[in-house]
Design a protein around this motif. Structure first.
Motif, PDB file in Angstrom:
ATOM      1  N   UNK A 134      33.170 -15.439 -34.275  1.00 28.75           N
ATOM      2  CA  UNK A 134      34.441 -15.839 -33.674  1.00 28.75           C
ATOM      3  C   UNK A 134      35.321 -14.627 -33.395  1.00 28.75           C
ATOM      4  N   UNK A 135      35.281 -13.638 -34.288  1.00 28.24           N
ATOM      5  CA  UNK A 135      36.026 -12.401 -34.043  1.00 28.24           C
ATOM      6  C   UNK A 135      35.462 -11.675 -32.824  1.00 28.24           C
ATOM      7  N   UNK A 136      34.126 -11.606 -32.728  1.00 26.31           N
ATOM      8  CA  UNK A 136      33.496 -10.945 -31.591  1.00 26.31           C
ATOM      9  C   UNK A 136      33.902 -11.626 -30.293  1.00 26.31           C
ATOM     10  N   UNK A 137      33.902 -12.963 -30.292  1.00 33.86           N
ATOM     11  CA  UNK A 137      34.285 -13.712 -29.096  1.00 33.86           C
ATOM     12  C   UNK A 137      35.751 -13.485 -28.740  1.00 33.86           C
ATOM     13  N   UNK A 138      36.615 -13.457 -29.750  1.00 32.67           N
ATOM     14  CA  UNK A 138      38.042 -13.234 -29.496  1.00 32.67           C
ATOM     15  C   UNK A 138      38.271 -11.852 -28.904  1.00 32.67           C
ATOM     16  N   UNK A 139      37.595 -10.850 -29.444  1.00 31.21           N
ATOM     17  CA  UNK A 139      37.739  -9.493 -28.926  1.00 31.21           C
ATOM     18  C   UNK A 139      37.228  -9.422 -27.493  1.00 31.21           C
ATOM     19  N   UNK A 140      36.099 -10.063 -27.218  1.00 30.86           N
ATOM     20  CA  UNK A 140      35.558 -10.075 -25.855  1.00 30.86           C
ATOM     21  C   UNK A 140      36.537 -10.744 -24.894  1.00 30.86           C
ATOM     22  N   UNK A 141      37.172 -11.828 -25.337  1.00 27.54           N
ATOM     23  CA  UNK A 141      38.151 -12.520 -24.496  1.00 27.54           C
ATOM     24  C   UNK A 141      39.362 -11.636 -24.243  1.00 27.54           C
ATOM     25  N   UNK A 142      39.858 -10.981 -25.303  1.00 35.36           N
ATOM     26  CA  UNK A 142      41.016 -10.096 -25.147  1.00 35.36           C
ATOM     27  C   UNK A 142      40.682  -8.939 -24.218  1.00 35.36           C
ATOM     28  N   UNK A 143      39.470  -8.393 -24.368  1.00 38.74           N
ATOM     29  CA  UNK A 143      39.049  -7.293 -23.514  1.00 38.74           C
ATOM     30  C   UNK A 143      39.000  -7.726 -22.052  1.00 38.74           C
ATOM     31  N   UNK A 144      38.473  -8.921 -21.810  1.00 33.81           N
ATOM     32  CA  UNK A 144      38.415  -9.450 -20.448  1.00 33.81           C
ATOM     33  C   UNK A 144      39.825  -9.650 -19.893  1.00 33.81           C
TER      34      UNK A 144
END
Length: 89
Positions: free
Chosen positions: A44-54
């Protein structure tokens, strides 16, 4: 709550899991539940970071900025130190 069942676990793997669970004073179920929960937290952290990066990339594109530094960090530090040496603050 859901129930997860795992079949065909090699004896050696099951034995090590049982040993680790015992060392942590947990049942095998509690030990595996904690392992799965930790894995999900990381995902979930990885997904959140990917979303923030996008979102950051989209914002940078919208504003017409690249997000890349025009000077390196070393150059910035050198410039600040030189300013201190000249008495600038």
């Amino acid at each position: 709550m859901a129930t997860v069942q795992v079949r065909d676990v090699p004896d050696e793997v099951a034995a090590v899991i049982a040993e680790k669970a015992s060392a942590e004073h947990k049942s095998v179920s509690a030990y595996l539940r904690d392992l799965m929960a930790a894995d999900v937290r990381r995902e979930l952290q990885r997904r959140a970071i990917a979303k923030w990066d996008e979102e950051l990339q989209q914002t940078q594109q919208r504003l017409g900025i690249t997000g890349r530094a025009t000077v390196s960090g070393a150059e910035a530090v050198r410039e600040i130190r030189d300013g201190y040496d000249r008495g600038e603050e």
